[in-house]
Motif scaffolding. Structure first.
Motif, PDB file in Angstrom:
ATOM      1  N   MET A   1       1.196   6.843  -6.754  1.00  0.00           N
ATOM      2  CA  MET A   1       0.061   7.682  -6.980  1.00  0.00           C
ATOM      3  C   MET A   1       0.429   8.984  -6.737  1.00  0.00           C
ATOM      4  O   MET A   1       0.125   9.815  -7.659  1.00  0.00           O
ATOM      5  CB  MET A   1      -0.993   7.350  -6.116  1.00  0.00           C
ATOM      6  N   ASP A   2       1.253   9.290  -5.700  1.00  0.00           N
ATOM      7  CA  ASP A   2       1.632  10.704  -5.450  1.00  0.00           C
ATOM      8  C   ASP A   2       2.851  11.168  -6.626  1.00  0.00           C
ATOM      9  O   ASP A   2       2.675  12.464  -7.099  1.00  0.00           O
ATOM     10  CB  ASP A   2       2.471  10.698  -4.122  1.00  0.00           C
TER      11      ASP A   2
ATOM     12  N   GLU B   1      -1.792   4.847   9.713  1.00  0.00           N
ATOM     13  CA  GLU B   1      -2.203   5.528   8.519  1.00  0.00           C
ATOM     14  C   GLU B   1      -2.078   7.051   8.543  1.00  0.00           C
ATOM     15  O   GLU B   1      -1.167   7.688   7.601  1.00  0.00           O
ATOM     16  CB  GLU B   1      -3.411   4.999   7.626  1.00  0.00           C
TER      17      GLU B   1
ATOM     18  N   GLN C   1       1.521   8.105   8.791  1.00  0.00           N
ATOM     19  CA  GLN C   1       2.468   7.950   7.730  1.00  0.00           C
ATOM     20  C   GLN C   1       2.209   9.257   6.967  1.00  0.00           C
ATOM     21  O   GLN C   1       3.070   9.697   6.034  1.00  0.00           O
ATOM     22  CB  GLN C   1       2.418   6.646   7.191  1.00  0.00           C
ATOM     23  N   ALA C   2       0.747   9.476   6.583  1.00  0.00           N
ATOM     24  CA  ALA C   2       0.224  10.390   5.784  1.00  0.00           C
ATOM     25  C   ALA C   2       0.829  11.894   6.324  1.00  0.00           C
ATOM     26  O   ALA C   2       1.374  12.740   5.468  1.00  0.00           O
ATOM     27  CB  ALA C   2      -1.218  10.506   5.661  1.00  0.00           C
TER      28      ALA C   2
ATOM     29  N   VAL D   1       0.709  -1.200   0.051  1.00  0.00           N
ATOM     30  CA  VAL D   1      -0.130   0.071  -0.037  1.00  0.00           C
ATOM     31  C   VAL D   1       0.983   1.386  -0.009  1.00  0.00           C
ATOM     32  O   VAL D   1       0.716   2.169  -0.854  1.00  0.00           O
ATOM     33  CB  VAL D   1      -0.996   0.088   1.131  1.00  0.00           C
ATOM     34  N   ARG D   2       2.009   1.313   0.688  1.00  0.00           N
ATOM     35  CA  ARG D   2       2.806   2.338   0.705  1.00  0.00           C
ATOM     36  C   ARG D   2       3.476   2.595  -0.591  1.00  0.00           C
ATOM     37  O   ARG D   2       3.715   3.822  -1.118  1.00  0.00           O
ATOM     38  CB  ARG D   2       4.003   2.251   1.960  1.00  0.00           C
TER      39      ARG D   2
ATOM     40  N   ARG E   1       4.404  11.933   5.502  1.00  0.00           N
ATOM     41  CA  ARG E   1       4.826  12.590   3.960  1.00  0.00           C
ATOM     42  C   ARG E   1       4.504  13.988   3.507  1.00  0.00           C
ATOM     43  O   ARG E   1       5.053  14.335   2.501  1.00  0.00           O
ATOM     44  CB  ARG E   1       3.906  11.525   3.073  1.00  0.00           C
TER      45      ARG E   1
ATOM     46  N   ASP F   1       0.693   4.047  -2.811  1.00  0.00           N
ATOM     47  CA  ASP F   1       0.941   5.303  -2.267  1.00  0.00           C
ATOM     48  C   ASP F   1       1.648   6.366  -2.923  1.00  0.00           C
ATOM     49  O   ASP F   1       1.391   7.522  -3.510  1.00  0.00           O
ATOM     50  CB  ASP F   1       0.527   5.506  -1.069  1.00  0.00           C
ATOM     51  N   ARG F   2       3.060   5.992  -2.730  1.00  0.00           N
ATOM     52  CA  ARG F   2       4.151   6.684  -3.410  1.00  0.00           C
ATOM     53  C   ARG F   2       4.173   6.915  -4.923  1.00  0.00           C
ATOM     54  O   ARG F   2       4.192   7.932  -5.450  1.00  0.00           O
ATOM     55  CB  ARG F   2       5.711   6.176  -3.193  1.00  0.00           C
TER      56      ARG F   2
ATOM     57  N   THR G   1     -10.429  11.620   7.405  1.00  0.00           N
ATOM     58  CA  THR G   1     -10.479  10.828   6.575  1.00  0.00           C
ATOM     59  C   THR G   1     -10.993   9.475   7.136  1.00  0.00           C
ATOM     60  O   THR G   1     -11.416   8.324   6.566  1.00  0.00           O
ATOM     61  CB  THR G   1      -9.140  10.343   6.110  1.00  0.00           C
TER      62      THR G   1
END
Length: 93
Positions: A38-39, A83, A86-87, A31-32, A90, A35-36, A77
């Motif tokens: 997608m960013d 989670e 971690q968000a 997932v991480r 980032r 997510d990276r 959220t």
């Protein structure tokens, strides 16, 4: 005999927990990574998330108010603690 059965049951439980934790940690890493990616895609396409509430989270994180930022992120959220942390991590350079 009862002691042997209890030991077998305990060992079975431990193996099950270790297996579940291993899968969970692999899923978390996946997932991480997604997510990276997608960013990076959003950045490359110059797409911004202009959610004003998330802007508040970013502002709190940049001011060093990590706990407040994590709490706000979770309110917005519905994310879990890890989670959200971690968000927020980032969000700060």
């Amino acid at each position: 005999m009862n002691t042997v059965m209890l030991v077998v049951i305990a060992l079975t439980g431990i193996v099950a927990i270790v297996t579940v934790e291993g899968r969970s940690s692999r899923l978390d890493r996946r997932v991480r990574a997604l997510d990276r990616k997608m960013d990076l895609l959003l950045e490359h396409l110059q797409v911004r998330d202009d959610d004003p509430q998330l802007a508040q989270v970013t502002a709190l994180a940049r001011e060093g108010q990590d706990i407040a930022a994590i709490k706000k992120y979770r309110e917005i959220t519905g994310a879990g603690l890890l989670e959200a942390k971690q968000a927020v991590d980032r969000m700060t350079p």
